[in-house]
Design a protein around this motif. Sequence first.
Motif, PDB file in Angstrom:
ATOM      1  N   THR A 436       0.829  -1.208   0.000  1.00 31.17           N
ATOM      2  CA  THR A 436       0.000   0.000   0.000  1.00 31.17           C
ATOM      3  C   THR A 436       0.859   1.253   0.000  1.00 31.17           C
ATOM      4  O   THR A 436       0.612   2.193  -0.754  1.00 31.17           O
ATOM      5  N   GLU A 437       1.879   1.265   0.843  1.00 26.27           N
ATOM      6  CA  GLU A 437       2.764   2.429   0.947  1.00 26.27           C
ATOM      7  C   GLU A 437       3.486   2.686  -0.375  1.00 26.27           C
ATOM      8  O   GLU A 437       3.591   3.829  -0.834  1.00 26.27           O
ATOM      9  N   ILE A 438       3.982   1.621  -1.008  1.00 29.11           N
ATOM     10  CA  ILE A 438       4.690   1.763  -2.288  1.00 29.11           C
ATOM     11  C   ILE A 438       3.746   2.301  -3.364  1.00 29.11           C
ATOM     12  O   ILE A 438       4.094   3.227  -4.112  1.00 29.11           O
ATOM     13  N   LEU A 439       2.536   1.744  -3.437  1.00 29.36           N
ATOM     14  CA  LEU A 439       1.584   2.150  -4.471  1.00 29.36           C
ATOM     15  C   LEU A 439       1.113   3.584  -4.269  1.00 29.36           C
ATOM     16  O   LEU A 439       0.984   4.349  -5.235  1.00 29.36           O
ATOM     17  N   ARG A 440       0.867   3.960  -3.030  1.00 26.43           N
ATOM     18  CA  ARG A 440       0.425   5.334  -2.773  1.00 26.43           C
ATOM     19  C   ARG A 440       1.532   6.332  -3.090  1.00 26.43           C
ATOM     20  O   ARG A 440       1.270   7.409  -3.639  1.00 26.43           O
ATOM     21  N   SER A 441       2.767   5.990  -2.769  1.00 30.08           N
ATOM     22  CA  SER A 441       3.889   6.877  -3.092  1.00 30.08           C
ATOM     23  C   SER A 441       4.049   7.018  -4.597  1.00 30.08           C
ATOM     24  O   SER A 441       4.236   8.125  -5.118  1.00 30.08           O
ATOM     25  N   SER A 442       3.952   5.900  -5.306  1.00 25.44           N
ATOM     26  CA  SER A 442       4.045   5.943  -6.763  1.00 25.44           C
ATOM     27  C   SER A 442       2.887   6.748  -7.351  1.00 25.44           C
ATOM     28  O   SER A 442       3.065   7.512  -8.309  1.00 25.44           O
ATOM     29  N   GLY A 443       1.700   6.595  -6.759  1.00 24.83           N
ATOM     30  CA  GLY A 443       0.538   7.335  -7.232  1.00 24.83           C
ATOM     31  C   GLY A 443       0.711   8.836  -7.072  1.00 24.83           C
ATOM     32  O   GLY A 443       0.345   9.618  -7.955  1.00 24.83           O
ATOM     33  N   LYS A 444       1.294   9.253  -5.950  1.00 23.85           N
ATOM     34  CA  LYS A 444       1.515  10.690  -5.725  1.00 23.85           C
ATOM     35  C   LYS A 444       2.505  11.258  -6.730  1.00 23.85           C
ATOM     36  O   LYS A 444       2.308  12.374  -7.234  1.00 23.85           O
ATOM     37  N   ILE A 445       3.567  10.506  -7.022  1.00 26.04           N
ATOM     38  CA  ILE A 445       4.530  10.960  -8.030  1.00 26.04           C
ATOM     39  C   ILE A 445       3.833  11.121  -9.377  1.00 26.04           C
ATOM     40  O   ILE A 445       4.039  12.111 -10.092  1.00 26.04           O
ATOM     41  N   ALA A 446       2.987  10.156  -9.736  1.00 25.24           N
ATOM     42  CA  ALA A 446       2.269  10.219 -11.013  1.00 25.24           C
ATOM     43  C   ALA A 446       1.305  11.395 -11.043  1.00 25.24           C
ATOM     44  O   ALA A 446       1.147  12.055 -12.085  1.00 25.24           O
ATOM     45  N   VAL A 447       0.655  11.674  -9.911  1.00 25.47           N
ATOM     46  CA  VAL A 447      -0.252  12.830  -9.838  1.00 25.47           C
ATOM     47  C   VAL A 447       0.514  14.123 -10.069  1.00 25.47           C
ATOM     48  O   VAL A 447       0.090  15.002 -10.837  1.00 25.47           O
ATOM     49  N   LEU A 448       1.661  14.260  -9.400  1.00 26.47           N
ATOM     50  CA  LEU A 448       2.456  15.477  -9.538  1.00 26.47           C
ATOM     51  C   LEU A 448       2.958  15.640 -10.974  1.00 26.47           C
ATOM     52  O   LEU A 448       2.879  16.736 -11.555  1.00 26.47           O
ATOM     53  N   MET A 449       3.454  14.554 -11.570  1.00 22.20           N
ATOM     54  CA  MET A 449       3.978  14.635 -12.934  1.00 22.20           C
ATOM     55  C   MET A 449       2.860  14.863 -13.942  1.00 22.20           C
ATOM     56  O   MET A 449       2.992  15.669 -14.873  1.00 22.20           O
ATOM     57  N   GLY A 450       1.742  14.163 -13.762  1.00 19.36           N
ATOM     58  CA  GLY A 450       0.607  14.338 -14.669  1.00 19.36           C
ATOM     59  C   GLY A 450       0.028  15.737 -14.588  1.00 19.36           C
ATOM     60  O   GLY A 450      -0.298  16.359 -15.607  1.00 19.36           O
ATOM     61  N   SER A 451      -0.095  16.262 -13.371  1.00 13.70           N
ATOM     62  CA  SER A 451      -0.637  17.608 -13.189  1.00 13.70           C
ATOM     63  C   SER A 451       0.292  18.660 -13.788  1.00 13.70           C
ATOM     64  O   SER A 451      -0.162  19.617 -14.429  1.00 13.70           O
ATOM     65  N   LEU A 452       1.607  18.484 -13.575  1.00 11.05           N
ATOM     66  CA  LEU A 452       2.580  19.415 -14.133  1.00 11.05           C
ATOM     67  C   LEU A 452       2.512  19.425 -15.659  1.00 11.05           C
ATOM     68  O   LEU A 452       2.443  20.504 -16.282  1.00 11.05           O
ATOM     69  N   CYS A 453       2.491  18.248 -16.266  1.00  7.80           N
ATOM     70  CA  CYS A 453       2.440  18.160 -17.735  1.00  7.80           C
ATOM     71  C   CYS A 453       1.119  18.693 -18.278  1.00  7.80           C
ATOM     72  O   CYS A 453       1.086  19.338 -19.331  1.00  7.80           O
ATOM     73  N   ALA A 454       0.006  18.435 -17.573  1.00 10.15           N
ATOM     74  CA  ALA A 454      -1.296  18.943 -18.007  1.00 10.15           C
ATOM     75  C   ALA A 454      -1.313  20.468 -17.976  1.00 10.15           C
ATOM     76  O   ALA A 454      -1.834  21.116 -18.887  1.00 10.15           O
ATOM     77  N   GLY A 455      -0.736  21.042 -16.914  1.00  6.97           N
ATOM     78  CA  GLY A 455      -0.678  22.503 -16.816  1.00  6.97           C
ATOM     79  C   GLY A 455       0.165  23.112 -17.919  1.00  6.97           C
ATOM     80  O   GLY A 455      -0.212  24.127 -18.523  1.00  6.97           O
ATOM     81  N   ILE A 456       1.315  22.498 -18.206  1.00 10.18           N
ATOM     82  CA  ILE A 456       2.202  23.004 -19.270  1.00 10.18           C
ATOM     83  C   ILE A 456       1.531  22.868 -20.630  1.00 10.18           C
ATOM     84  O   ILE A 456       1.524  23.813 -21.436  1.00 10.18           O
ATOM     85  N   MET A 457       0.947  21.687 -20.900  1.00 11.89           N
ATOM     86  CA  MET A 457       0.305  21.464 -22.196  1.00 11.89           C
ATOM     87  C   MET A 457      -0.865  22.425 -22.401  1.00 11.89           C
ATOM     88  O   MET A 457      -1.025  23.023 -23.472  1.00 11.89           O
ATOM     89  N   GLY A 458      -1.704  22.584 -21.360  1.00 14.46           N
ATOM     90  CA  GLY A 458      -2.846  23.493 -21.473  1.00 14.46           C
ATOM     91  C   GLY A 458      -2.395  24.922 -21.713  1.00 14.46           C
ATOM     92  O   GLY A 458      -2.967  25.620 -22.567  1.00 14.46           O
ATOM     93  N   SER A 459      -1.367  25.371 -20.999  1.00 14.24           N
ATOM     94  CA  SER A 459      -0.873  26.744 -21.152  1.00 14.24           C
ATOM     95  C   SER A 459      -0.313  26.976 -22.549  1.00 14.24           C
ATOM     96  O   SER A 459      -0.602  28.002 -23.189  1.00 14.24           O
ATOM     97  N   LEU A 460       0.491  26.031 -23.055  1.00 15.85           N
ATOM     98  CA  LEU A 460       1.080  26.177 -24.391  1.00 15.85           C
ATOM     99  C   LEU A 460       0.009  26.174 -25.470  1.00 15.85           C
ATOM    100  O   LEU A 460       0.065  26.973 -26.417  1.00 15.85           O
TER     101      LEU A 460
END
Length: 473
Positions: A436-460
Amino acid sequence: MRLIQNYSWNKGLHTMTLSGTSFMNQPWAGGVTLLVCVIVAMLLANLPFTAEYYREFLETKLSMTIQNNEFSVSFPHEMNVEKFINDILMVIFFFTVGLEIKREVVCGELSSIKKALLPVIAAAGGMAMPALFYLIFNYGTTTAGGWGIPTATDIAFAVGIMSILGNKVPVSLKIFLTALAIADDLGAILVVAFFYGGDINLPLLFIAVILLGAIFIMNKLGEKRMAYYLIPAIVIWFLFYYSGIHSTMSGVVMAFMIPMDARYNRAYLNRTNKKYLTRIEHYDAPEYCEGEDFPNESQRHCLRRMSTINNNSIGMSYRLEHALNPWVNFLIMPIFALANAGVEIPDISFFNIFQALEGVSGAGFVGMGIFFGLLLGKPIGITIASFIAIKCKIGEMPANASWKMLFAVACLGGIGFTMAIFVDTLSFGELNPADTEILRSSGKIAVLMGSLCAGIMGSLLIMFFHKIENKKE
């Protein structure tokens, strides 16, 4: 959650000013604050001289104990600092979100069928498609239950980016995304309530329903004193916490019970203000002053009464939302980010979200499901649902907006920080604690990376399409 603008908050939060305007009133301020907290949390979790203390602090036990010679009871059960933030402080966040949803439904962007249909349908598409993307990578695996993680939009970041982009985004699309995010918040709340609770304790849930029914009747009978709602809210929280329904849902439910009508009407306000103003003038006489400057004791009494009456001439729901928003945006959400975004990174390969996690039996591609759900699922789902609604004449295209620009704005809907991380903290609980701890940590990294890329793509895309449309003109 939407950032409320054009207010001057004075409930004890004072901060620096920026070019004569309060920092807290800037639409991008909440997003910037959260981003700083994310960076700080990542540093605290990974720097060698802070990582151990950071984790130990979050795991510090918290409880209240009642004890005598015959018995001892501690509550809340199994509470630590991290759970205090996620199960108590976040109740206030959800309470504020509930107040905002109620206001929008009663008199805002969701107050009529015509206004509500397009953003509500778009929000539904923007939740269904990311869940589908996630399941494509995780269906039939032990991680399929995390489908709710990429379904939510963080409006604080989205509004902040649209503010920075200025007039490149049509006003109608700003309103559209804001209304969509409100509906999206409601959808995320329902997802948490129905799919991420624990085993249900029916007797406690029944007591909670009875109490909520009594509060509802009290509301309908016209009770508008705040204590009669906030004190039962604490009891409702305990009942939800121990019944298996996630305790944050108590905040949402209670928000819908708070009356929007004011305690005093306009005629009473005018009449009493006039009466007390007359008394204030009367108490200027020397026999009442006793050497005191204005206001003297009698005048202070009049001013206190006027303050109470003026305050209660605004609906309780509006007052609470107005008072809580700065605390939520600049205290509770940053604390949540500090507690939940601090993911320990053992090595650089942990950022490779495009591979199955090693050491977790039966796991799918959690990182890919979340990343592509936010980056692609959100804009595709919002755009397709909007297209169907408009072509079927269920909704209307936002004024002065093109399909290209709507898609670009929909990309900002892929910024899923707060609610996505919150759902991540509830996911995979049926697995063993280590997995559970490993999956939740991996999920948070994916959320941060996905959100960052979505913000950059939307802005561009917004800047690109704006430039093209300007050339055509």
